[in-house]
Scaffold this motif. Structure first.
Motif, PDB file in Angstrom:
ATOM      1  N   ALA A   1       0.834  -1.210   0.000  1.00  0.00           N
ATOM      2  CA  ALA A   1       0.000   0.000   0.000  1.00  0.00           C
ATOM      3  C   ALA A   1       0.868   1.259   0.000  1.00  0.00           C
ATOM      4  O   ALA A   1       0.609   2.212  -0.753  1.00  0.00           O
ATOM      5  CB  ALA A   1      -0.932  -0.005   1.202  1.00  0.00           C
ATOM      6  N   ASP A   2       1.900   1.275   0.842  1.00  0.00           N
ATOM      7  CA  ASP A   2       2.792   2.445   0.910  1.00  0.00           C
ATOM      8  C   ASP A   2       3.512   2.654  -0.420  1.00  0.00           C
ATOM      9  O   ASP A   2       3.654   3.786  -0.898  1.00  0.00           O
ATOM     10  CB  ASP A   2       3.822   2.265   2.027  1.00  0.00           C
ATOM     11  CG  ASP A   2       3.209   2.341   3.415  1.00  0.00           C
ATOM     12  OD1 ASP A   2       2.056   2.809   3.537  1.00  0.00           O
ATOM     13  OD2 ASP A   2       3.877   1.913   4.384  1.00  0.00           O
ATOM     14  N   ALA A   3       3.997   1.556  -1.008  1.00  0.00           N
ATOM     15  CA  ALA A   3       4.723   1.655  -2.274  1.00  0.00           C
ATOM     16  C   ALA A   3       3.801   2.115  -3.400  1.00  0.00           C
ATOM     17  O   ALA A   3       4.222   2.874  -4.292  1.00  0.00           O
ATOM     18  CB  ALA A   3       5.357   0.306  -2.618  1.00  0.00           C
TER      19      ALA A   3
ATOM     20  N   GLY B   1      -3.705   1.684  -0.990  1.00  0.00           N
ATOM     21  CA  GLY B   1      -2.634   2.580  -1.407  1.00  0.00           C
ATOM     22  C   GLY B   1      -3.171   3.827  -2.089  1.00  0.00           C
ATOM     23  O   GLY B   1      -2.710   4.952  -1.825  1.00  0.00           O
ATOM     24  N   ILE B   2      -4.160   3.654  -2.968  1.00  0.00           N
ATOM     25  CA  ILE B   2      -4.782   4.803  -3.636  1.00  0.00           C
ATOM     26  C   ILE B   2      -5.477   5.699  -2.620  1.00  0.00           C
ATOM     27  O   ILE B   2      -5.304   6.928  -2.620  1.00  0.00           O
ATOM     28  CB  ILE B   2      -5.782   4.330  -4.703  1.00  0.00           C
ATOM     29  CG1 ILE B   2      -5.047   3.635  -5.842  1.00  0.00           C
ATOM     30  CG2 ILE B   2      -6.608   5.502  -5.231  1.00  0.00           C
ATOM     31  CD1 ILE B   2      -5.957   3.027  -6.895  1.00  0.00           C
ATOM     32  N   LEU B   3      -6.267   5.098  -1.732  1.00  0.00           N
ATOM     33  CA  LEU B   3      -6.983   5.873  -0.709  1.00  0.00           C
ATOM     34  C   LEU B   3      -6.008   6.577   0.226  1.00  0.00           C
ATOM     35  O   LEU B   3      -6.237   7.726   0.640  1.00  0.00           O
ATOM     36  CB  LEU B   3      -7.907   4.955   0.087  1.00  0.00           C
ATOM     37  CG  LEU B   3      -9.064   4.317  -0.688  1.00  0.00           C
ATOM     38  CD1 LEU B   3      -9.779   3.296   0.190  1.00  0.00           C
ATOM     39  CD2 LEU B   3     -10.045   5.385  -1.164  1.00  0.00           C
ATOM     40  N   GLN B   4      -4.927   5.904   0.552  1.00  0.00           N
ATOM     41  CA  GLN B   4      -3.914   6.450   1.446  1.00  0.00           C
ATOM     42  C   GLN B   4      -3.272   7.693   0.831  1.00  0.00           C
ATOM     43  O   GLN B   4      -3.074   8.713   1.505  1.00  0.00           O
ATOM     44  CB  GLN B   4      -2.853   5.372   1.679  1.00  0.00           C
ATOM     45  CG  GLN B   4      -1.835   5.669   2.750  1.00  0.00           C
ATOM     46  CD  GLN B   4      -0.981   4.426   3.008  1.00  0.00           C
ATOM     47  OE1 GLN B   4      -1.474   3.409   3.499  1.00  0.00           O
ATOM     48  NE2 GLN B   4       0.286   4.499   2.662  1.00  0.00           N
TER      49      GLN B   4
ATOM     50  N   GLU C   1      -3.615  11.435   2.509  1.00  0.00           N
ATOM     51  CA  GLU C   1      -2.459  12.229   2.929  1.00  0.00           C
ATOM     52  C   GLU C   1      -2.433  13.594   2.247  1.00  0.00           C
ATOM     53  O   GLU C   1      -2.062  14.600   2.854  1.00  0.00           O
ATOM     54  CB  GLU C   1      -1.172  11.456   2.642  1.00  0.00           C
ATOM     55  CG  GLU C   1      -1.004  10.238   3.548  1.00  0.00           C
ATOM     56  CD  GLU C   1       0.110   9.321   3.095  1.00  0.00           C
ATOM     57  OE1 GLU C   1       0.738   9.614   2.047  1.00  0.00           O
ATOM     58  OE2 GLU C   1       0.359   8.298   3.770  1.00  0.00           O
ATOM     59  N   ASP C   2      -2.840  13.645   0.988  1.00  0.00           N
ATOM     60  CA  ASP C   2      -2.829  14.913   0.259  1.00  0.00           C
ATOM     61  C   ASP C   2      -4.011  15.815   0.600  1.00  0.00           C
ATOM     62  O   ASP C   2      -3.942  17.034   0.419  1.00  0.00           O
ATOM     63  CB  ASP C   2      -2.822  14.652  -1.254  1.00  0.00           C
ATOM     64  CG  ASP C   2      -1.479  14.125  -1.735  1.00  0.00           C
ATOM     65  OD1 ASP C   2      -0.551  14.028  -0.902  1.00  0.00           O
ATOM     66  OD2 ASP C   2      -1.355  13.810  -2.925  1.00  0.00           O
ATOM     67  N   SER C   3      -5.100  15.211   1.076  1.00  0.00           N
ATOM     68  CA  SER C   3      -6.292  16.008   1.394  1.00  0.00           C
ATOM     69  C   SER C   3      -6.411  16.310   2.884  1.00  0.00           C
ATOM     70  O   SER C   3      -7.412  16.856   3.328  1.00  0.00           O
ATOM     71  CB  SER C   3      -7.548  15.270   0.919  1.00  0.00           C
ATOM     72  OG  SER C   3      -7.705  14.050   1.631  1.00  0.00           O
ATOM     73  N   LYS C   4      -5.381  15.925   3.630  1.00  0.00           N
ATOM     74  CA  LYS C   4      -5.314  16.216   5.061  1.00  0.00           C
ATOM     75  C   LYS C   4      -6.545  15.715   5.826  1.00  0.00           C
ATOM     76  O   LYS C   4      -7.198  16.441   6.554  1.00  0.00           O
ATOM     77  CB  LYS C   4      -5.128  17.722   5.286  1.00  0.00           C
ATOM     78  CG  LYS C   4      -3.816  18.248   4.685  1.00  0.00           C
ATOM     79  CD  LYS C   4      -3.684  19.751   4.873  1.00  0.00           C
ATOM     80  CE  LYS C   4      -2.329  20.245   4.363  1.00  0.00           C
ATOM     81  NZ  LYS C   4      -2.112  19.967   2.944  1.00  0.00           N
ATOM     82  N   GLY C   5      -6.843  14.432   5.614  1.00  0.00           N
ATOM     83  CA  GLY C   5      -7.869  13.784   6.423  1.00  0.00           C
ATOM     84  C   GLY C   5      -9.275  13.860   5.894  1.00  0.00           C
ATOM     85  O   GLY C   5     -10.218  13.560   6.633  1.00  0.00           O
ATOM     86  N   LEU C   6      -9.457  14.209   4.616  1.00  0.00           N
ATOM     87  CA  LEU C   6     -10.812  14.353   4.091  1.00  0.00           C
ATOM     88  C   LEU C   6     -11.341  13.085   3.423  1.00  0.00           C
ATOM     89  O   LEU C   6     -12.467  13.074   2.929  1.00  0.00           O
ATOM     90  CB  LEU C   6     -10.857  15.516   3.084  1.00  0.00           C
ATOM     91  CG  LEU C   6     -10.539  16.900   3.651  1.00  0.00           C
ATOM     92  CD1 LEU C   6     -10.636  17.949   2.546  1.00  0.00           C
ATOM     93  CD2 LEU C   6     -11.489  17.239   4.791  1.00  0.00           C
ATOM     94  N   ILE C   7     -10.542  12.019   3.391  1.00  0.00           N
ATOM     95  CA  ILE C   7     -10.990  10.775   2.768  1.00  0.00           C
ATOM     96  C   ILE C   7     -11.446   9.769   3.814  1.00  0.00           C
ATOM     97  O   ILE C   7     -12.585   9.306   3.816  1.00  0.00           O
ATOM     98  CB  ILE C   7      -9.870  10.160   1.903  1.00  0.00           C
ATOM     99  CG1 ILE C   7      -9.527  11.098   0.758  1.00  0.00           C
ATOM    100  CG2 ILE C   7     -10.287   8.789   1.353  1.00  0.00           C
ATOM    101  CD1 ILE C   7     -10.644  11.346  -0.221  1.00  0.00           C
ATOM    102  N   PHE C   8     -10.577   9.426   4.753  1.00  0.00           N
ATOM    103  CA  PHE C   8     -10.905   8.415   5.750  1.00  0.00           C
ATOM    104  C   PHE C   8     -11.918   8.906   6.775  1.00  0.00           C
ATOM    105  O   PHE C   8     -12.531   8.109   7.479  1.00  0.00           O
ATOM    106  CB  PHE C   8      -9.643   7.942   6.468  1.00  0.00           C
ATOM    107  CG  PHE C   8      -8.707   7.159   5.582  1.00  0.00           C
ATOM    108  CD1 PHE C   8      -9.189   6.489   4.456  1.00  0.00           C
ATOM    109  CD2 PHE C   8      -7.360   7.070   5.866  1.00  0.00           C
ATOM    110  CE1 PHE C   8      -8.334   5.764   3.640  1.00  0.00           C
ATOM    111  CE2 PHE C   8      -6.505   6.339   5.060  1.00  0.00           C
ATOM    112  CZ  PHE C   8      -6.988   5.694   3.942  1.00  0.00           C
TER     113      PHE C   8
END
Length: 533
Positions: free
Chosen positions: A63-65, A453-456, A460-467
């Motif tokens: 996921a990270d990769a 990985g995609i969601l992650q 990270e780029d949306s500063k918490g607006l996905i999870f």
């Protein structure tokens, strides 16, 4: 003949349960083997399970990769294995769209035409109709004008049957969403330069030309009042179709014969996008994730299959159109006279090869061959001739075997005998089920890790607006639809990686055949006419 679509029929997996037939004993290939006592079946299975293992640290690494490779691919073209192709789709369906729109889905030796009547927020999809057309073999080697004239003719005949619930608003040209599943360099929502034909096509005079212009010109030659408003691929179409019904749809994944994923990206998170094409803050990015290869758990069988392909280490982006119907036909592989013919269409890369339907059955077959050769899996030191035929064992076969709950594993016995020419005892059949489960588990877990990985990356780029909110992942493809164990393993990986609380916000939904209507919806969303909202 036009067909009104409500809920498309789903092909079921059917396996004969009458293996004991009065036919001659299958031919066998004698092999020089080591003593079965020195190796046996159990050590091979143990090593396979170890090499395919996907514990949480492995899944986290994948996921990270995936997230890291996405960023690298967005920074500069060629920055990672992931192409991160800009779709130029920055106007997504809202549900407000009204009117009559068409779609053309060209991806192989068959193409599909579709029309949809949209009624806005209140009525949504009023009606749909579609028709499938076969391309004559000679046109696959004809000129560009001949091919596109044939396509335009079929589209024109389909449009002439328009009536009933379908009505074009006065003064408007019919607009089309064009799904084109061949390599193109897209330069806008309405333009795409053909890089090369694949899938057995060798049409002259098209390479380097805009395929949208080719179709528009063909329709003009026939005096048709139609024009392309959106050029998309099937994954993007799936996301658009899901987004029409659910504003929370952010990712789309195809898991069938092949695989791909796309997602909604913020424009300011795409460094390689130096020139803004619109004022929209978002666009859809096509990851081409089949090319991903970082940190995947591989076996000797994966490496062997890759080494025998014509371009080792490459993605299976070139797939014969017959293979695209992999989950709707059991017969195709048995019509292939040479397995080298089959492999000649596959340019493989590792992620696709470990998670997609084209390869799961083949990996299982390769394991069975080794177990038969050096472990005496089926009794004696021989391998049935049919079993050594590449791709003779298909993913629907391993799905059917894995779902067998009978006491004597009768479905497993039937598949092994009918498909691979193998006579088996109960112990061997149990081992076969274990192999199927091992390969399906790895595939489902890795696909789930890719989604995370995609969601992650988005999180990270949306500063918490996905999870922190409901997020929908739209899934399409026969592998996901028809293989429940695989589907369960995918969800298991997502839950394990995100944790039980966060994973509740990630909704994985099946979007049956979403790409066709999605293309029509993108034509509506990108219409040259103002919507009457």
């Amino acid at each position: 003949m036009s067909v009104t679509v409500s809920s498309p029929a789903v092909r079921s997996f059917h396996v004969s349960r009458s293996p004991h037939k009065t036919i001659s004993r299958p031919r066998v290939i004698m092999c020089a083997v080591r003593s079965t006592d020195s190796l046996g079946v159990a050590p091979i299975l143990t090593k396979l399970q170890k090499d395919c293992a996907t514990p949480l640290p492995v899944l986290r690494h994948v996921a990270d990769a995936m997230a890291d490779d996405m960023r690298a691919g967005l920074a500069v073209d060629g920055g990672s294995d992931l192409k991160m192709i800009l779709s130029y789709v920055d106007t997504l369906p809202t549900g407000n769209e009204k009117g009559l729109f068409y779609a053309l889905d060209l991806g192989g030796t068959n193409f599909r035409v579709l029309r949809v009547q949209l009624g806005g927020k209140e009525e949504r999809v009023v009606a749909t109709e579609f028709e499938q057309v076969s391309i004559p073999p000679e046109l696959m080697f004809a000129t560009s004008e001949e091919l596109f004239d044939f396509i335009a003719s079929a589209l024109g005949k389909f449009a002439q049957k328009e009536g009933g619930n379908f009505e074009l608003q006065q003064g408007r040209t019919r607009e089309i969403g064009f799904t084109f599943s061949f390599p193109v360099k897209q330069t806008s929502i309405r333009t795409g330069i053909l890089i090369k034909w694949t899938k057995g096509f060798a049409v002259s005079g098209t390479a380097g030309k805009d395929v949208v212009a080719c179709l528009n010109e063909a329709m003009e030659r026939r005096g048709m009042d139609m024009q392309v408003s959106a050029l998309v691929n099937d994954t993007v179409g799936t996301l658009a179709g899901a987004r029409y019904w659910d504003d929370d749809a952010m990712v789309a994944v195809i898991l069938g014969t092949g695989t791909n994923a796309c997602y909604v990206e913020r424009v300011d998170a795409i460094p390689k996008l130096t020139k803004r094409m619109s004022k929209s803050p978002i666009t859809i990015v096509n990851t081409e994730w089949g090319a991903f290869s970082n940190g995947l758990p591989l076996t000797e069988f994966d490496r062997e299959m890759d080494a025998e392909s014509i371009n080792p280490g490459e993605q299976a982006s070139i797939i014969d159109s017959k293979c695209e119907n992999f989950f709707s036909s059991y017969t195709w592989y048995h019509t292939v006279s040479s397995w080298s013919f089959l492999l000649s269409y596959f340019l493989m890369k590792i992620f696709e090869k470990t998670i997609s339907g084209m390869y799961l059955g083949e990996i299982v077959r390769r394991v069975l061959v080794k177990m038969a050769k050096v472990g005496g899996l089926f009794g004696g030191s021989y391998v049935p001739e049919k079993l050594v035929t590449p791709f003779v064992l298909r993913t629907p076969d391993i799905c059917a075997m894995q779902q067998d709950t009978s006491r004597d594993l009768e479905a497993v016995e039937s598949v092994l005998y009918d498909v691979a020419g193998v006579k088996s005892d109960l112990s061997a059949r149990k081992t076969v089920v274990d192999i199927c489960d091992t390969i399906a588990k790895r595939g489902g877990h890795l696909a789930g890790a890719g989604i995370v990985g995609i969601l992650q990356k988005m999180e990270e780029d949306s500063k918490g607006l996905i999870f922190g909110k409901r997020t929908v992942v739209a899934m399409d493809g026969g592998l996901y639809e028809h293989y429940p164990q695989y589907r369960g393993y995918l969800q298991e990986a997502v839950t394990e990686l995100l944790g039980s609380e966060i994973s509740k916000n990630v909704v994985i939904e099946h979007s049956k055949d979403g790409s066709g209507i999605g293309a029509a919806l993108l034509a509506a969303a990108n219409s040259k006419y103002e919507h009457d909202y």
